[in-house]
Design an enzyme around this catalytic site. Sequence first.
Site, short mmCIF file in Angstrom:
data_model
loop_
_atom_site.label_atom_id
_atom_site.label_comp_id
_atom_site.label_asym_id
_atom_site.label_seq_id
_atom_site.Cartn_x
_atom_site.Cartn_y
_atom_site.Cartn_z
N ARG A 89 0.89 -1.16 0.00
CA ARG A 89 0.00 0.00 0.00
C ARG A 89 0.93 1.21 0.00
O ARG A 89 1.92 1.22 0.72
CB ARG A 89 -0.90 -0.03 1.23
N ASP A 120 -10.41 -1.88 -5.21
CA ASP A 120 -10.92 -0.56 -5.62
C ASP A 120 -9.91 0.57 -5.40
O ASP A 120 -9.84 1.50 -6.19
CB ASP A 120 -12.28 -0.25 -4.97
N THR A 142 -8.97 -9.01 -5.38
CA THR A 142 -9.21 -8.73 -3.95
C THR A 142 -10.13 -9.81 -3.40
O THR A 142 -11.08 -10.20 -4.09
CB THR A 142 -9.83 -7.34 -3.73
N ASP A 144 -12.23 -9.49 -1.20
CA ASP A 144 -13.46 -8.90 -0.65
C ASP A 144 -14.70 -8.99 -1.56
O ASP A 144 -15.81 -8.84 -1.08
CB ASP A 144 -13.24 -7.42 -0.31
N ASP A 146 -15.74 -6.77 -3.55
CA ASP A 146 -16.48 -5.52 -3.33
C ASP A 146 -16.53 -4.61 -4.56
O ASP A 146 -16.84 -3.43 -4.45
CB ASP A 146 -15.88 -4.77 -2.13
P1 ATP Z 1 -7.97 -4.54 -1.07
O1 ATP Z 1 -9.40 -4.49 -1.52
O2 ATP Z 1 -7.44 -5.92 -1.05
O3 ATP Z 1 -7.71 -3.77 0.18
P2 ATP Z 1 -7.17 -2.28 -2.65
O4 ATP Z 1 -6.60 -2.16 -4.00
O5 ATP Z 1 -8.53 -1.68 -2.45
O6 ATP Z 1 -7.12 -3.81 -2.25
P3 ATP Z 1 -5.96 -0.13 -1.12
O7 ATP Z 1 -4.98 -0.17 0.00
O8 ATP Z 1 -7.25 0.56 -0.91
O9 ATP Z 1 -6.16 -1.65 -1.57
O10 ATP Z 1 -5.26 0.57 -2.38
C1 ATP Z 1 -3.99 0.13 -2.84
C2 ATP Z 1 -3.14 1.32 -3.20
O11 ATP Z 1 -3.74 2.04 -4.29
C3 ATP Z 1 -2.97 2.37 -2.12
O12 ATP Z 1 -1.97 2.03 -1.19
C4 ATP Z 1 -2.58 3.60 -2.92
O13 ATP Z 1 -1.23 3.57 -3.26
C5 ATP Z 1 -3.42 3.41 -4.19
N1 ATP Z 1 -4.64 4.23 -4.07
C6 ATP Z 1 -5.73 3.99 -3.31
N2 ATP Z 1 -6.64 4.98 -3.41
C7 ATP Z 1 -6.11 5.89 -4.24
C8 ATP Z 1 -6.55 7.16 -4.75
N3 ATP Z 1 -7.73 7.70 -4.41
N4 ATP Z 1 -5.72 7.83 -5.61
C9 ATP Z 1 -4.54 7.30 -5.95
N5 ATP Z 1 -4.06 6.12 -5.51
C10 ATP Z 1 -4.82 5.42 -4.67
#
Ligand code: ATP
Length: 336
Positions: A89, A120, A142, A144, A146
């Site tokens: 992350r 997402d 993911t 989830d 979601d």
């Molecule tokens: P999971 O559903 O397994 O948690 P995810 O992709 O939703 O996976 P996040 O930690 O929400 O996991 O997002 C992964 C990375 O994407 C973040 O650490 C960040 O670097 C990038 N990211 C998230 N939101 C944004 C945003 N609004 N703008 C730019 N980059 C983003």
Amino acid sequence: MSGPAMDDVTMGDPRPRIKRIGVLTSGGDAPGMNAAIRATVRIALYNGLKVSGIRRGYQGLIEADIDNMELADVGDIINRGGTKLLTARSEEFMTEAGQKRALDVLRMFEIDALVVIGGDGSYKGAKRLWEMGFPTIGIPGTIDNDLAYTDLTLGFDTAVSTVVSAINNLRDTSSSHGRVSIVEVMGRHCGDIALFAGLAGGVEDILIPERKFDLDDVARKILQGRRRGKLHSIVLVAEGVGKSYEIAERLEALIHQEVRVTVLGYLQRGGTPSVTDRILGAQFGQRAVELLLENKFGRVVGIRDNKIIDQDLEAALAEPKRFDQAKYDLVELLSL
Ligand code: ATP
């Protein structure tokens, strides 16, 4: 789509303009990500594209943690959970400076398009890059489940199986001792893991973020079951609902019996990917590369009604998740 004004590009220009693609996994790891990496890399190479593997998601991109990938680099990973490319992350990538740095690195390494495998949050990152003019494609990875536009995300099927097998084990010991168990599963905003595992595991009740619950109802159900001679009761609680130990204490007071809590936690992320997740990974990777070859960008791939689909990235992110009321009702009905 609020990406660059490149109508010929978004509409699908038949002239290939992508020579090298980058691939990264981001956010939480999910079983099946490796199958998607393998398919993306191999199908890109078969089609004459070059591939750069970016380690540790957007953070690795900012730090230029990048290597060329060949056919052999994705050998022997289809059966492995986690992600060969590692994930992270990245706070830095949330900033404009971080995103600009990422673009600089992509240009430096002559990467023309990026395949982002993640949830997402990762999609929001891909959307930012696309808005800044960089071609991206998303693959839903993911546990989830979601993301509303796709029936399944990579890793969900495996995670549900892991939860069901934990329920099976608990059932044995719970019935021997006549116990009531609360099992906490992942799902901060989306209760799909609890919903599907609850249905497949035959639990007494599920508490999920999408539906308000009344602990009196849960207690009444457990007490009625006990009177009917039920040897054990299992209640699945999605983490977004509240603190499982507090819920257990309140439930204990209502049923006048000890309630044990099992928090499955990160156990749910690991494990060998299910057949479904491996096949989905292969198909998602294939469609992602096809889109790139057709010069279609700012899109995400998914599955709907058993068909592999692709959709506009921004529209996919905006789509509200529909709740599967029929499955929820069925859990209630079958547990009576
Ligand atoms: P999971 O559903 O397994 O948690 P995810 O992709 O939703 O996976 P996040 O930690 O929400 O996991 O997002 C992964 C990375 O994407 C973040 O650490 C960040 O670097 C990038 N990211 C998230 N939101 C944004 C945003 N609004 N703008 C730019 N980059 C983003």
